[in-house]
Design a protein around this motif. Sequence first.
Motif, PDB file in Angstrom:
ATOM      1  N   LYS A  10       0.828  -1.210   0.000  1.00 56.85           N
ATOM      2  CA  LYS A  10       0.000   0.000   0.000  1.00 56.85           C
ATOM      3  C   LYS A  10       0.862   1.260   0.000  1.00 56.85           C
ATOM      4  N   GLU A  11       1.895   1.299   0.831  1.00 55.92           N
ATOM      5  CA  GLU A  11       2.759   2.480   0.912  1.00 55.92           C
ATOM      6  C   GLU A  11       3.602   2.630  -0.357  1.00 55.92           C
ATOM      7  N   LYS A  14       1.381   4.088  -2.998  1.00 58.63           N
ATOM      8  CA  LYS A  14       1.148   5.511  -2.746  1.00 58.63           C
ATOM      9  C   LYS A  14       2.344   6.348  -3.199  1.00 58.63           C
ATOM     10  N   SER A  19      -1.756   1.997  -7.995  1.00 56.59           N
ATOM     11  CA  SER A  19      -2.689   1.320  -7.091  1.00 56.59           C
ATOM     12  C   SER A  19      -1.996   0.127  -6.431  1.00 56.59           C
ATOM     13  N   PRO A  20      -2.455  -0.271  -5.253  1.00 55.91           N
ATOM     14  CA  PRO A  20      -1.911  -1.483  -4.635  1.00 55.91           C
ATOM     15  C   PRO A  20      -2.081  -2.708  -5.544  1.00 55.91           C
TER      16      PRO A  20
END
Length: 79
Positions: A10-11, A14, A19-20
């Motif tokens: 996720k990070e 970002k 997108s993840p």
Amino acid sequence: MQNEDLVSIKEAAKRLGLSPRTITQYRWGTNKATDPGPGSHNVGFPPEDLNVDGKPLWYWDSIERWARETGRGRLEYAN
């Protein structure tokens, strides 16, 4: 010396402006929605550096290096 900045999918997504799901596809080397088999989008995503309770983690500098070498993501989001 390696940066101690650990990131999750996720990070990393970002910081790269992705997108993840895209990071997961890069990680596994496939787009399961459109491709018939594994490895069809192998882009050399780095292997995880650590796994904590089933959660893969990477040192940010390895992800950043991969992004620069492959032209994937937008590193201006990393700041």
